[in-house]
Design a protein around this motif. Structure first.
Motif, PDB file in Angstrom:
ATOM      1  N   LYS A  13     -35.795 -64.729 -70.464  1.00 23.03           N
ATOM      2  CA  LYS A  13     -34.537 -64.616 -71.145  1.00 23.03           C
ATOM      3  C   LYS A  13     -34.006 -63.465 -71.969  1.00 23.03           C
ATOM      4  CE  LYS A  13     -33.885 -68.520 -73.460  1.00 23.03           C
ATOM      5  NZ  LYS A  13     -33.837 -69.770 -74.450  1.00 23.03           N
ATOM      6  N   PHE A  14     -33.072 -63.172 -71.595  1.00 24.05           N
ATOM      7  CA  PHE A  14     -32.453 -61.680 -72.162  1.00 24.05           C
ATOM      8  C   PHE A  14     -31.769 -62.283 -73.696  1.00 24.05           C
ATOM      9  CE2 PHE A  14     -33.248 -58.558 -69.067  1.00 24.05           C
ATOM     10  CZ  PHE A  14     -33.240 -59.504 -67.938  1.00 24.05           C
ATOM     11  N   PHE A  15     -31.699 -61.115 -74.682  1.00 25.55           N
ATOM     12  CA  PHE A  15     -31.020 -61.563 -75.952  1.00 25.55           C
ATOM     13  C   PHE A  15     -30.625 -60.390 -76.486  1.00 25.55           C
ATOM     14  CE2 PHE A  15     -35.443 -60.311 -77.001  1.00 25.55           C
ATOM     15  CZ  PHE A  15     -35.117 -59.467 -78.220  1.00 25.55           C
ATOM     16  N   GLN A  16     -29.448 -60.456 -77.304  1.00 30.85           N
ATOM     17  CA  GLN A  16     -28.836 -59.269 -78.038  1.00 30.85           C
ATOM     18  C   GLN A  16     -28.339 -60.154 -79.298  1.00 30.85           C
ATOM     19  OE1 GLN A  16     -27.764 -56.613 -77.441  1.00 30.85           O
ATOM     20  NE2 GLN A  16     -26.157 -56.112 -79.255  1.00 30.85           N
ATOM     21  N   SER A  17     -29.044 -59.360 -80.307  1.00 32.66           N
ATOM     22  CA  SER A  17     -28.913 -59.908 -81.784  1.00 32.66           C
ATOM     23  C   SER A  17     -27.496 -60.283 -82.231  1.00 32.66           C
ATOM     24  CB  SER A  17     -29.687 -59.119 -82.928  1.00 32.66           C
ATOM     25  OG  SER A  17     -29.088 -57.639 -82.809  1.00 32.66           O
ATOM     26  N   ASP A  18     -26.601 -59.452 -81.862  1.00 34.03           N
ATOM     27  CA  ASP A  18     -25.239 -59.555 -82.707  1.00 34.03           C
ATOM     28  C   ASP A  18     -24.238 -60.506 -81.670  1.00 34.03           C
ATOM     29  OD1 ASP A  18     -24.527 -57.826 -80.514  1.00 34.03           O
ATOM     30  OD2 ASP A  18     -24.142 -56.207 -81.771  1.00 34.03           O
ATOM     31  N   GLY A  19     -24.723 -60.898 -80.594  1.00 35.04           N
ATOM     32  CA  GLY A  19     -23.906 -61.801 -80.013  1.00 35.04           C
ATOM     33  C   GLY A  19     -22.910 -60.910 -79.004  1.00 35.04           C
ATOM     34  N   LYS A  20     -22.615 -59.796 -79.143  1.00 37.38           N
ATOM     35  CA  LYS A  20     -21.780 -59.138 -78.313  1.00 37.38           C
ATOM     36  C   LYS A  20     -22.158 -58.973 -76.868  1.00 37.38           C
ATOM     37  CE  LYS A  20     -19.977 -56.233 -82.164  1.00 37.38           C
ATOM     38  NZ  LYS A  20     -20.067 -54.607 -82.706  1.00 37.38           N
ATOM     39  N   SER A  21     -21.169 -58.890 -75.802  1.00 35.99           N
ATOM     40  CA  SER A  21     -21.551 -58.623 -74.630  1.00 35.99           C
ATOM     41  C   SER A  21     -22.285 -57.441 -74.236  1.00 35.99           C
ATOM     42  CB  SER A  21     -20.539 -58.754 -73.598  1.00 35.99           C
ATOM     43  OG  SER A  21     -20.784 -58.782 -72.450  1.00 35.99           O
ATOM     44  N   VAL A  22     -23.407 -57.542 -73.366  1.00 38.82           N
ATOM     45  CA  VAL A  22     -24.282 -56.333 -73.022  1.00 38.82           C
ATOM     46  C   VAL A  22     -24.703 -56.402 -71.600  1.00 38.82           C
ATOM     47  CG1 VAL A  22     -26.526 -55.027 -73.387  1.00 38.82           C
ATOM     48  CG2 VAL A  22     -25.181 -55.818 -75.685  1.00 38.82           C
ATOM     49  N   MET A  23     -24.661 -55.336 -70.982  1.00 42.38           N
ATOM     50  CA  MET A  23     -25.024 -55.113 -69.407  1.00 42.38           C
ATOM     51  C   MET A  23     -26.514 -54.958 -69.187  1.00 42.38           C
ATOM     52  SD  MET A  23     -22.646 -56.015 -67.384  1.00 42.38           S
ATOM     53  CE  MET A  23     -23.546 -55.422 -65.829  1.00 42.38           C
ATOM     54  N   VAL A  24     -27.096 -55.730 -68.553  1.00 45.49           N
ATOM     55  CA  VAL A  24     -28.322 -55.369 -67.866  1.00 45.49           C
ATOM     56  C   VAL A  24     -28.520 -55.191 -66.485  1.00 45.49           C
ATOM     57  CG1 VAL A  24     -29.263 -57.689 -68.142  1.00 45.49           C
ATOM     58  CG2 VAL A  24     -30.883 -55.838 -68.112  1.00 45.49           C
ATOM     59  N   LYS A  25     -28.961 -54.238 -65.984  1.00 46.80           N
ATOM     60  CA  LYS A  25     -29.387 -54.348 -64.383  1.00 46.80           C
ATOM     61  C   LYS A  25     -30.550 -53.888 -64.232  1.00 46.80           C
ATOM     62  CE  LYS A  25     -26.954 -49.860 -64.095  1.00 46.80           C
ATOM     63  NZ  LYS A  25     -25.772 -48.904 -63.568  1.00 46.80           N
ATOM     64  N   GLY A  26     -30.707 -53.972 -62.795  1.00 40.81           N
ATOM     65  CA  GLY A  26     -32.414 -53.583 -62.479  1.00 40.81           C
ATOM     66  C   GLY A  26     -32.699 -54.517 -61.240  1.00 40.81           C
ATOM     67  N   ARG A  27     -33.987 -54.636 -61.400  1.00 41.77           N
ATOM     68  CA  ARG A  27     -34.697 -55.640 -60.226  1.00 41.77           C
ATOM     69  C   ARG A  27     -36.098 -56.212 -60.752  1.00 41.77           C
ATOM     70  NH1 ARG A  27     -33.471 -55.934 -54.746  1.00 41.77           N
ATOM     71  NH2 ARG A  27     -31.662 -54.735 -55.249  1.00 41.77           N
ATOM     72  N   LEU A  28     -36.217 -57.092 -60.067  1.00 43.97           N
ATOM     73  CA  LEU A  28     -37.656 -57.725 -60.215  1.00 43.97           C
ATOM     74  C   LEU A  28     -38.462 -57.869 -58.879  1.00 43.97           C
ATOM     75  CD1 LEU A  28     -38.624 -60.828 -62.257  1.00 43.97           C
ATOM     76  CD2 LEU A  28     -39.548 -60.680 -59.915  1.00 43.97           C
ATOM     77  N   TRP A  29     -39.661 -57.329 -58.856  1.00 51.34           N
ATOM     78  CA  TRP A  29     -40.729 -57.186 -57.597  1.00 51.34           C
ATOM     79  C   TRP A  29     -41.628 -58.214 -57.960  1.00 51.34           C
ATOM     80  CZ3 TRP A  29     -38.088 -52.679 -59.071  1.00 51.34           C
ATOM     81  CH2 TRP A  29     -37.635 -51.955 -58.216  1.00 51.34           C
ATOM     82  N   LYS A  30     -41.950 -59.008 -57.249  1.00 53.87           N
ATOM     83  CA  LYS A  30     -43.235 -59.866 -56.884  1.00 53.87           C
ATOM     84  C   LYS A  30     -44.309 -58.609 -56.647  1.00 53.87           C
ATOM     85  CE  LYS A  30     -46.055 -63.155 -56.970  1.00 53.87           C
ATOM     86  NZ  LYS A  30     -46.482 -63.581 -58.251  1.00 53.87           N
ATOM     87  N   LEU A  31     -45.462 -58.747 -57.061  1.00 52.43           N
ATOM     88  CA  LEU A  31     -46.502 -57.730 -56.921  1.00 52.43           C
ATOM     89  C   LEU A  31     -47.560 -58.744 -55.999  1.00 52.43           C
ATOM     90  CD1 LEU A  31     -46.781 -55.815 -60.023  1.00 52.43           C
ATOM     91  CD2 LEU A  31     -45.387 -55.153 -57.778  1.00 52.43           C
ATOM     92  N   HIS A  32     -47.953 -57.818 -54.968  1.00 53.00           N
ATOM     93  CA  HIS A  32     -49.106 -58.454 -54.294  1.00 53.00           C
ATOM     94  C   HIS A  32     -50.533 -58.440 -55.256  1.00 53.00           C
ATOM     95  CE1 HIS A  32     -47.350 -59.029 -50.575  1.00 53.00           C
ATOM     96  NE2 HIS A  32     -46.802 -57.805 -50.447  1.00 53.00           N
ATOM     97  N   SER A  33     -51.453 -59.296 -54.910  1.00 53.75           N
ATOM     98  CA  SER A  33     -52.793 -59.041 -55.636  1.00 53.75           C
ATOM     99  C   SER A  33     -53.473 -58.216 -54.791  1.00 53.75           C
ATOM    100  CB  SER A  33     -53.446 -60.431 -55.778  1.00 53.75           C
ATOM    101  OG  SER A  33     -54.910 -60.267 -56.202  1.00 53.75           O
ATOM    102  N   ILE A  34     -54.361 -57.284 -55.851  1.00 48.37           N
ATOM    103  CA  ILE A  34     -55.189 -56.172 -55.304  1.00 48.37           C
ATOM    104  C   ILE A  34     -56.409 -56.766 -54.423  1.00 48.37           C
ATOM    105  CG2 ILE A  34     -54.218 -54.488 -56.875  1.00 48.37           C
ATOM    106  CD1 ILE A  34     -56.931 -54.509 -58.339  1.00 48.37           C
ATOM    107  N   TRP A  35     -56.744 -58.069 -55.326  1.00 47.40           N
ATOM    108  CA  TRP A  35     -57.919 -58.702 -54.292  1.00 47.40           C
ATOM    109  C   TRP A  35     -57.627 -59.610 -53.043  1.00 47.40           C
ATOM    110  CZ3 TRP A  35     -61.100 -56.242 -57.106  1.00 47.40           C
ATOM    111  CH2 TRP A  35     -60.745 -56.082 -58.581  1.00 47.40           C
ATOM    112  N   ASN A  36     -56.396 -59.485 -52.723  1.00 48.63           N
ATOM    113  CA  ASN A  36     -56.049 -60.207 -50.974  1.00 48.63           C
ATOM    114  C   ASN A  36     -56.281 -59.075 -50.113  1.00 48.63           C
ATOM    115  OD1 ASN A  36     -55.302 -62.324 -52.587  1.00 48.63           O
ATOM    116  ND2 ASN A  36     -53.252 -62.001 -52.711  1.00 48.63           N
ATOM    117  N   ARG A  37     -57.737 -59.198 -49.490  1.00 46.65           N
ATOM    118  CA  ARG A  37     -58.135 -58.116 -48.618  1.00 46.65           C
ATOM    119  C   ARG A  37     -57.846 -58.733 -47.212  1.00 46.65           C
ATOM    120  NH1 ARG A  37     -61.898 -57.260 -52.619  1.00 46.65           N
ATOM    121  NH2 ARG A  37     -61.760 -55.213 -53.741  1.00 46.65           N
TER     122      ARG A  37
END
Length: 512
Positions: A488-512
């Motif tokens: 959940k993103f938040f902004q303390s003063d309630g004004k609109s703010v932009m966020v952009k980017g990406r989420l990556w799922k990561l492989h486990s290093i133990w899955n050989r």
């Protein structure tokens, strides 16, 4: 108390026998799926670990040696564990490399590649690995720490102790953690080693790794609230790839770090082959990590040409390391991160970039405007591990960030507080509290003019945060009740703010 000869003999035989079993009889377990087992960070299959040791690249393998107790999940019987990797991410644990012997524990140190057999310990016309480490034990005169060497002719699988150890002995109880590299310009080996109580890093040179000549001292300087440990001297290139870079001297501090317990500071400056001098530019003193849980980070020796230096640390804190709620292991390493130097109008800073992209799999784009406690639906129900890479539009005088919820009562908060010029991670409500001082909010100063970007690597029991173009690193352990997260993103003063980017799922290093 003086031990009898027979008691010492029995103890030595027992320790050697147990070490032999640990070295030759233990097989790597297949279970790496315990509730808090890190999935993108190295941890031993079982037992206690702390400082990384002897990080080195040799003949196509990255080597991670580490402080290790082969017999239990508490500190003791310090030996060097060993793991190898092709990419600094997927590690294969090997048998114990250098075991405790005759009551002398094997403390922190480094490994070099003796390319020209300066030591005379390699095979004729051949190169080999040489370990330089602190031996710590009791003598008739009391506790003593000395610098010792061992060598390997089989790529680090077996080690032979030098028969004339120690190679450096000041007859001190506290004298440890040698960091050694080859100075090509001066054609000599250079050692940085700590005098912890004096808050001094002492430099030595040697032509052959056996005979050492004192060069100079650095310190006291910076923060001296605790013992100085785990020094590391390395050259860091500029991030633009054009300027000459800078020398960095990294020093551990325990206890007394600003966030409590153990932490690590750095000094930026010059090294002329004899003496390190701190720069007078702004930013020449800082912290490699502003979180609670990154200590005794050291760099890899002998990296392939044109690779920036890589730092890797122990992800824990001496305040509570023995109380961590994990089994059958206790202790883990940070992600490796590449270093470069940032020079801008505000001064100097180390930039750290975590090495993790090879583990990325599916991804989710993020682009939204949000106000006070506005949720972004498409990043609910993420299962650790995952990585977030974000850019925030931040309003002056406000607090913006995100909360990582494991349920409605438990979350970790990460944010930019522009009113107080702080970046922070708050784990006060993250989950299991290891001890009274564990729930805490860690902070780092924000620098005007640097971007409000954020890179988060969230694993089963940790959050690693990198902000402001990697000039802030903040690592904290967490023990949430669930591995399912909503964000959940938040902004303390309630004004609109932009966020952009990406989420990556990561492989486990133990899955050989």
């Amino acid at each position: 108390m003086t031990r009898s000869l027979s008691g010492n003999l029995v103890r030595s035989v027992l320790v050697i026998a147990l070490a032999f079993f640990a070295r030759n009889g233990r097989t790597q377990t297949s279970g790496y799926d315990q509730p808090y087992r890190p999935q993108v960070h190295f941890s031993p299959s079982e037992h206690w670990t702390n400082d990384p040791n002897g990080l080195v690249f040799f003949r196509g393998e990255y080597h991670l040696f580490f402080q290790y107790n082969p017999f239990g999940d508490e500190w003791g019987h310090m030996s060097w564990g060993h793991a190898i990797s092709k990419d600094m991410l997927h590690w294969k644990e090997l048998p114990v490399a250098i075991p405790e012997k005759d009551g002398v524990m094997i403390f922190t140190g480094s490994i070099v590649i003796d390319l020209h057999n300066t030591s005379g310990l390699c095979a004729p016309k051949s190169e080999c690995m040489v370990a330089i480490y602190t031996g710590s034990g009791d003598t008739p005169q009391g506790p003593r720490q000395t610098q010792n060497i061992a060598y390997s002719h089989d790529n680090g699988r077996t080690w032979i102790a030098y028969d004339r150890n120690p190679v450096l002995d000041l007859h001190l109880a506290d004298f440890r953690d040698p960091s050694v590299f080859w100075d090509d310009k001066q054609q000599q080996w250079v050692m940085a080693v700590s005098l912890p109580k004096e808050h001094i890093v002492r430099f030595y040179s040697s032509p052959n790794l056996k005979e050492w000549t004192q060069l100079s001292d650095f310190g006291p300087a910076g923060d001296v609230a605790g013992d100085w440990e785990c020094p590391d001297l390395l050259h860091v290139p500029d991030s633009n790839g054009k300027d000459g870079g800078v020398w960095a001297l990294k020093v551990g501090l325990n206890p007394g770090a600003p966030q409590g317990g153990s932490g690590e500071q750095y000094f930026l400056g010059s090294f002329d082959g004899k003496r390190f001098a701190q720069s007078n530019e702004p930013g020449s003193h800082g912290w490699t990590n502003y979180g609670k849980d990154d200590y005794c980070a050291i760099s890899f020796n002998h990296l392939p040409k044109n690779q920036n230096p890589v730092l890797l640390g122990w992800m824990s804190n001496w305040q509570y390391a023995a109380k961590l709620p994990t089994s059958p292991w206790r202790g883990q390493m940070s992600l490796p991160r590449r270093l470069s130097l940032v020079r801008d109008e505000t001064g100097l800073a180390l930039k750290q970039e975590p090495i993790v992209t090879a583990l990325r799999s599916t991804s989710i784009p993020i682009s939204a405007a949000f106000g006070s406690n506005k949720e972004i639906d498409n990043i609910h129900k993420q299962i650790t591990p995952y990585e977030l890479e974000l850019e925030f539009g931040v309003n002056s005088g406000s607090v913006s960030g995100l909360r990582i919820y494991s349920d409605d009562q438990h979350w970790t908060e990460v944010g930019f507080d522009t009113q107080h010029a702080e970046f922070y991670v708050d784990r006060s409500n993250s989950g299991l509290a290891v001890m009274a001082d564990f729930p805490t909010r860690t902070t780092a100063p924000l620098v005007a003019g640097r971007p409000y970007d954020l890179r988060l690597i969230v694993d089963r029991s940790s959050v690693e945060a990198y902000a402001q173009n990697g000039t802030i690193a903040m690592t904290n352990l967490i023990y949430p009740p669930s591995q399912t997260n909503k964000i959940k993103f938040f902004q303390s003063d309630g004004k609109s703010v932009m966020v952009k980017g990406r989420l990556w799922k990561l492989h486990s290093i133990w899955n050989r």
